[in-house]
Design an enzyme around this catalytic site. Structure first.
Site, mmCIF file in Angstrom:
data_model
loop_
_atom_site.group_PDB
_atom_site.id
_atom_site.type_symbol
_atom_site.label_atom_id
_atom_site.label_comp_id
_atom_site.label_asym_id
_atom_site.label_seq_id
_atom_site.Cartn_x
_atom_site.Cartn_y
_atom_site.Cartn_z
ATOM 1 C CD GLU A 181 -16.869 -5.133 6.702
ATOM 2 O OE1 GLU A 181 -15.996 -5.318 7.552
ATOM 3 O OE2 GLU A 181 -17.346 -4.028 6.418
ATOM 4 N N GLY A 216 -12.058 1.190 11.171
ATOM 5 C CA GLY A 216 -11.391 -0.045 10.774
ATOM 6 C C GLY A 216 -12.236 -1.241 11.137
ATOM 7 C CB SER A 217 -11.370 -4.767 11.400
ATOM 8 O OG SER A 217 -10.274 -4.689 12.278
ATOM 9 C CD GLU A 252 -18.065 6.231 11.892
ATOM 10 O OE1 GLU A 252 -18.850 5.320 11.571
ATOM 11 O OE2 GLU A 252 -18.420 7.406 12.054
ATOM 12 N N GLY A 272 -11.085 -2.393 16.484
ATOM 13 C CA GLY A 272 -11.875 -1.391 17.213
ATOM 14 C C GLY A 272 -12.029 -1.773 18.677
HETATM 15 P P1 NAD Z 1 -7.841 -2.576 10.637
HETATM 16 O O1 NAD Z 1 -8.716 -2.558 11.825
HETATM 17 O O2 NAD Z 1 -6.906 -3.697 10.448
HETATM 18 O O3 NAD Z 1 -6.927 -1.252 10.571
HETATM 19 C C1 NAD Z 1 -7.451 0.037 10.722
HETATM 20 C C2 NAD Z 1 -6.381 0.929 11.316
HETATM 21 O O4 NAD Z 1 -6.099 0.451 12.615
HETATM 22 C C3 NAD Z 1 -5.059 0.914 10.546
HETATM 23 O O5 NAD Z 1 -4.482 2.222 10.593
HETATM 24 C C4 NAD Z 1 -4.207 -0.029 11.365
HETATM 25 O O6 NAD Z 1 -2.826 0.224 11.253
HETATM 26 C C5 NAD Z 1 -4.691 0.268 12.769
HETATM 27 N N1 NAD Z 1 -4.463 -0.804 13.731
HETATM 28 C C6 NAD Z 1 -4.298 -2.134 13.490
HETATM 29 N N2 NAD Z 1 -4.071 -2.789 14.653
HETATM 30 C C7 NAD Z 1 -4.111 -1.865 15.630
HETATM 31 C C8 NAD Z 1 -3.969 -1.925 17.049
HETATM 32 N N3 NAD Z 1 -3.721 -3.063 17.679
HETATM 33 N N4 NAD Z 1 -4.110 -0.779 17.757
HETATM 34 C C9 NAD Z 1 -4.369 0.387 17.138
HETATM 35 N N5 NAD Z 1 -4.491 0.512 15.800
HETATM 36 C C10 NAD Z 1 -4.364 -0.594 15.059
HETATM 37 O O7 NAD Z 1 -8.843 -2.386 9.471
HETATM 38 P P2 NAD Z 1 -8.486 -2.330 7.928
HETATM 39 O O8 NAD Z 1 -8.169 -3.708 7.497
HETATM 40 O O9 NAD Z 1 -7.479 -1.275 7.689
HETATM 41 O O10 NAD Z 1 -9.880 -1.834 7.304
HETATM 42 C C11 NAD Z 1 -10.868 -2.714 6.952
HETATM 43 C C12 NAD Z 1 -11.978 -2.719 7.977
HETATM 44 O O11 NAD Z 1 -12.336 -1.388 8.362
HETATM 45 C C13 NAD Z 1 -13.227 -3.332 7.439
HETATM 46 O O12 NAD Z 1 -13.768 -4.224 8.360
HETATM 47 C C14 NAD Z 1 -14.180 -2.136 7.233
HETATM 48 O O13 NAD Z 1 -15.508 -2.388 7.306
HETATM 49 C C15 NAD Z 1 -13.754 -1.195 8.269
HETATM 50 N N6 NAD Z 1 -14.028 0.190 7.835
HETATM 51 C C16 NAD Z 1 -15.060 0.861 8.400
HETATM 52 C C17 NAD Z 1 -15.361 2.151 8.005
HETATM 53 C C18 NAD Z 1 -16.492 2.934 8.636
HETATM 54 O O14 NAD Z 1 -16.569 4.121 8.463
HETATM 55 N N7 NAD Z 1 -17.401 2.328 9.365
HETATM 56 C C19 NAD Z 1 -14.604 2.758 7.019
HETATM 57 C C20 NAD Z 1 -13.568 2.056 6.460
HETATM 58 C C21 NAD Z 1 -13.271 0.770 6.894
#
Ligand code: NAD
Length: 481
Positions: free
Chosen positions: A383, A228-229, A250, A233
């Site tokens: 990004e 995720g972001s 990731e 992370g």
């Molecule tokens: P996000 O970080 O908002 O969410 C990712 C996951 O984390 C979701 O399941 C969300 O519900 C959960 N989450 C949110 N807040 C949380 C918390 N406080 N504690 C634990 N979990 C929590 O990211 P997104 O908006 O879903 O995805 C977009 C981002 O992810 C982009 O920045 C992208 O680059 C990144 N991404 C990276 C990869 C990789 O493999 N490197 C792959 C896909 C997406």
């Protein structure tokens, strides 16, 4: 497709959230109400972790690696049997054009084939040690692994992370993203039908702040795989640190493709554009920066602009080049970045077209190629996570390297040149988890270790290497005289 209510899957049972709450899932192609999911809280997460722990002490924990591999194979077969259902569901839920959604189903199946075959091939060492001793290492599962999945590639990311974790004998708790999680739920049903013992895979849906935070901070978790972001992370890593738990992160990217004057442009062009607009640019390994040697800069810019003008954007099921963004929120973010270009004097070199049939309630963004932007600009550094690329010139290898390395990220890099020495000089000099020479594309490479450096994260998923990330090494020293 009729509106459905989806439940959690805990200890082999499909159940509502403990307090009965639900969340609405919207179709980003038209904004309509697609389904309801369970809105889980800490009690649901706790039950899921307990169920996983129990399975480790039961059938799943006692199963041989070969039998685990057989089940993973059956899961892969089940995924392929359901390819039409999964592809359509993913198209509706994420807004992904159908052919891209089908490719994701195939990748999901392939992960389970790969890790099914690998399950009984991870073995330790014998170590030359003192006289009278024999020393060996064993790879053992961490125990209960948590998998926090984003919305952009739910199927590919559940495949790469869960496939390796189960192959190593871990029991998993999965928390998919609230924006798009329906295929992860259908996948769980497929895994159940393939004979995965109860408790080996548990699913809790809901928001990140509730279910995600409860999972990442749960003391019963032994490893966390997060995609995720960067901001989330960091929260997950901090929560894991409080329980001294290892984490694979990731995160995002700002991945460049470097195009030298000797490159085969006919081959490069489709990769340059596709890597930016696939999945509406909502790809961690999207190539959002195109760096071109100055002598061919205008030619490449003109050819990319031509390609952009032909791009058609519309509903996912129309299967055009680009679908909607996953949500109105994501659309607003991306359009904010395009607005920055116009405000700060960069040029919109070309844009695609949103087809007139695209419903007004959909989250559509016009793919945009931007030029004449400085290396320190936010468009180059941040990004965007949308169908937006910047194209910039460079003079010579050193400047190409400096520009490529000049962001906080380091996930993927593409290098287009036929000079063999330069290919290796650059591949070594670039700070990035993967380097593609005369090709580009992290998505397909199930076999290739994948992950980032710098803010793109740490740890590796995919390939054989991922198995070691889901294992812990036990060293045994035996004195026998
Ligand atoms: P996000 O970080 O908002 O969410 C990712 C996951 O984390 C979701 O399941 C969300 O519900 C959960 N989450 C949110 N807040 C949380 C918390 N406080 N504690 C634990 N979990 C929590 O990211 P997104 O908006 O879903 O995805 C977009 C981002 O992810 C982009 O920045 C992208 O680059 C990144 N991404 C990276 C990869 C990789 O493999 N490197 C792959 C896909 C997406």
């Amino acid at each position: 497709m009729s509106k459905r209510t989806y439940r959690n899957y805990i200890a082999g049972r499909w159940i509502d959230a403990a307090d009965g709450r639900r969340l609405e899932i919207l179709d980003p192609s038209d904004g309509s109400h697609l389904a309801d999911i369970a809105r889980s809280g800490s009690e649901d997460v706790d039950r899921a972790v307990q169920a996983a722990r129990t399975s480790l002490a039961g059938d799943w924990g006692r199963m041989s690696a070969t039998d685990r591999g057989r089940i993973l194979h059956r899961i892969g077969e089940g995924v392929l049997k359901n390819i039409n259902l999964l592809a359509e569901l993913e198209a509706r839920d994420v807004g992904k054009p159908l052919k891209q959604a089908r490719a994701d189903v195939e990748a999901l199946a392939r992960y389970f084939e790969f890790y099914g075959a690998a399950a009984d091939k991870v073995h330790g060492d014998t170590i030359p040690y003192r006289t009278g001793f024999t020393a060996i290492t064993l790879y053992e599962p961490h125990g209960v692994t948590a998998h926090i999945i984003p919305w952009n590639y739910p199927m590919q990311i559940i495949g790469r992370s869960l496939g390796a974790a189960l192959a190593m004998g871990n029991a998993a708790v999965v928390k998919p993203a609230e924006e798009a999680c329906l295929t992860v739920i259908e996948f769980t049903r497929i895994a159940e039908e393939a004979g995965l013992p109860h408790g080996a895979l548990n699913l809790v849906t809901g928001t990140g702040e509730e279910a995600g935070a409860a999972l990442s901070g749960h003391p019963g978790i032994n490893h966390i795989s997060f995609t995720g972001s960067v901001a989330t992370g960091a929260l997950v890593q901090a929560a894991a640190a409080r329980n001294a738990v290892p984490v694979t992160l990731e995160l995002g990217g700002k991945s460049p493709q470097l195009v030298f004057a000797d490159a085969d442009l006919d081959r490069a062009l489709p990769f340059l554009v596709m890597a930016g607009i696939q999945n509406a640019g909502q790809t961690c390994s999207a190539s959002s920066r195109i760096l071109v040697e100055r002598s061919i800069y205008e030619e490449v810019a003109a050819r990319m602009a031509d390609a952009y003008r032909k791009l058609k954007v519309g509903p996912a099921l129309s299967d055009l080049d680009v679908g909607p963004m996953v949500s109105r929120r994501q659309k607003d973010i991306v359009e904010g970045y395009i607005g920055l270009a116009e405000r700060d004097g960069a040029r919109l070199a070309a844009q695609g077209t949103i087809v007139p049939e695209a419903p007004a309630g959909g989250a559509y963004v016009t793919p945009t190629l931007i030029r004449d932007v400085t290396p320190s600009h936010r468009l180059v550094q941040e990004e965007i996570f949308g169908p937006v690329q910047v194209i910039m010139p460079f003079d010579g290898e050193q400047q190409a390297i400096d520009l490529a390395n000049g962001t906080p990220y380091g996930l993927v890099c593409g290098i287009w040149t036929n000079d063999g020495g330069r290919q290796f000089r650059l591949a070594r000099a670039i700070h990035s988890g993967q380097v593609f020479i005369n090709n580009y594309g992290a998505g397909g490479g199930i076999e290739l270790p994948f992950g980032g450096v710098k803010r793109s994260g740490h740890g590796r998923e995919k390939g054989f290497e991922a198995l070691y990330g889901f294992a812990t090494t036990k060293t045994i020293s035996i004195y026998h005289g």
